[in-house]
Design an enzyme around this catalytic site. Structure first.
Site, PDB file in Angstrom:
ATOM      1  N   TYR A 133      50.453  62.437  21.028  1.00 25.31           N
ATOM      2  CA  TYR A 133      49.845  62.880  21.810  1.00 25.31           C
ATOM      3  C   TYR A 133      48.869  64.037  20.886  1.00 25.31           C
ATOM      4  CZ  TYR A 133      47.809  66.030  25.565  1.00 25.31           C
ATOM      5  OH  TYR A 133      46.899  66.523  26.442  1.00 25.31           O
ATOM      6  N   ASP A 181      47.836  58.847  23.729  1.00 23.10           N
ATOM      7  CA  ASP A 181      46.655  59.437  23.914  1.00 23.10           C
ATOM      8  C   ASP A 181      45.828  59.878  22.521  1.00 23.10           C
ATOM      9  OD1 ASP A 181      44.683  60.690  25.032  1.00 23.10           O
ATOM     10  OD2 ASP A 181      45.639  61.793  26.390  1.00 23.10           O
ATOM     11  N   HIS A 220      45.315  59.058  33.629  1.00 26.38           N
ATOM     12  CA  HIS A 220      45.465  58.114  32.901  1.00 26.38           C
ATOM     13  C   HIS A 220      46.178  56.919  33.627  1.00 26.38           C
ATOM     14  CE1 HIS A 220      44.640  60.457  28.941  1.00 26.38           C
ATOM     15  NE2 HIS A 220      44.991  61.210  29.702  1.00 26.38           N
TER      16      HIS A 220
END
Length: 308
Positions: free
Chosen positions: A137, A196, A298
């Site tokens: 992340y 991500d 998402h």
């Protein structure tokens, strides 16, 4: 065949209420990388991870970050920056998570120290395939000071602090990524980084690219950094390889307005694989909804790999 997914779930409890468990049971994924779990162990629903084994680093920031990798078999090794991980396996009522030392010490590259306890990175070695999987992340970041206009910003101007933090993370992580990829190769393993990345790489990766050229997530220096991590000899963007001419497929849409209905999204969730693994990818799909409901802002990105 291995079905492998990445998903920023924007909070395991919220995603669980929206149907994450249904998606997990029905999609048949062998491995799932999660980002933004956003819950400490005691707050995670007992059946959140179905019949998968889980390795999790929640970090120490309440309600923020947190990464995990779910697998069918217990992983052969788990590595985190913090040196500990939460692990659990299928059991009556769901996985019972226990904190254990990570399998190996991961030497931190210069610049990663401030991020050690934030729950941003975890990697596992699969027990049933010669493959190392990492979940990342990457910080969202912000605008450099010279681009900050208070009247156009939802957040208060910060003089470029969030921008500097993201750029520092990326510089340090690039060094870590090279080291980890080479370590996997030395053990005869392919390497797959998922997560991500909070960057849209090219104009194909966001719908409104013209008006976002001076926005974080599509700044030239962010796009240049991501491009520098990719090459036919190091890491390959698997979804773009399978969809070379397509706009998208996008994986993030704002909750506001009609961006989801109009598919005016961003592609910021990636599978970055070593070349041999990338060549084995058969198909890539984005699961926009589960039973008509969005799991998060998402959507899971699912790729089928044929490792034979």
């Amino acid at each position: 065949m291995l079905r492998i997914a990445t998903a920023n779930i924007n909070g395991i409890r919220a995603a669980h209420r929206r149907g994450f468990g249904h998606w997990l049971a029905e999609r048949g994924c062998d491995v799932i990388a999660l980002q933004e779990v956003r819950a400490q162990a005691e707050k995670i629903p007992a059946d959140a991870f179905g019949d998968h084994h889980v390795a999790l680093d929640t970090g120490t920031l309440p309600g923020r970050n947190g990464v995990a990798v779910l697998t069918r078999e217990p992983p052969a090794a788990v590595r985190t920056w913090s040196g500990t991980a939460l692990v659990g396996g299928p059991a009556s009522g769901g996985p019972a998570l226990a904190e254990v030392p990570a399998s190996d010490h991961v030497p931190l590259t210069r610049g990663l120290g401030p991020f050690v306890d934030q729950g941003r990175y975890l990697e596992v070695d699969l027990a049933d395939a010669p493959l190392t999987i990492a979940s990342l992340y990457l910080p969202k970041g912000g605008l450099p000071a010279h681009l900050q206009r208070p009247e156009r910003m939802r957040e208060a101007p910060d003089g470029g602090a969030r921008y500097a933090r993201k750029m520092g993370f990326m510089a340090a992580f690039a060094r870590h990524l090279t080291r980890t990829r080479r370590a996997a190769a030395a053990q005869g393993r392919q390497f797959l980084l998922m997560g991500d990345l909070n960057i849209a790489h090219t104009r194909q990766d966001l719908a409104a690219w013209r008006r976002n050229q001076n926005n974080d997530g599509f700044l030239p220096e962010e796009r240049e950094w991501l491009g520098a991590q990719l090459s036919p000899r190091t890491l390959v963007d698997v979804v773009r390889r399978l969809h070379p001419q397509e706009d998208g497929p996008y994986s993030w849409w704002s909750w506001l307005g009609q961006s989801f209905a109009k598919d005016a999204g961003w592609r910021i969730d990636y599978h970055l694989a070593t070349p041999r693994l990338a060549r084995s990818a058969l198909r890539a799909e984005v699961d926009r909804e589960v039973r008509g409901v969005r799991l998060s802002d998402h959507a899971p990105v699912v790729v089928d790999y044929d490792l034979r």
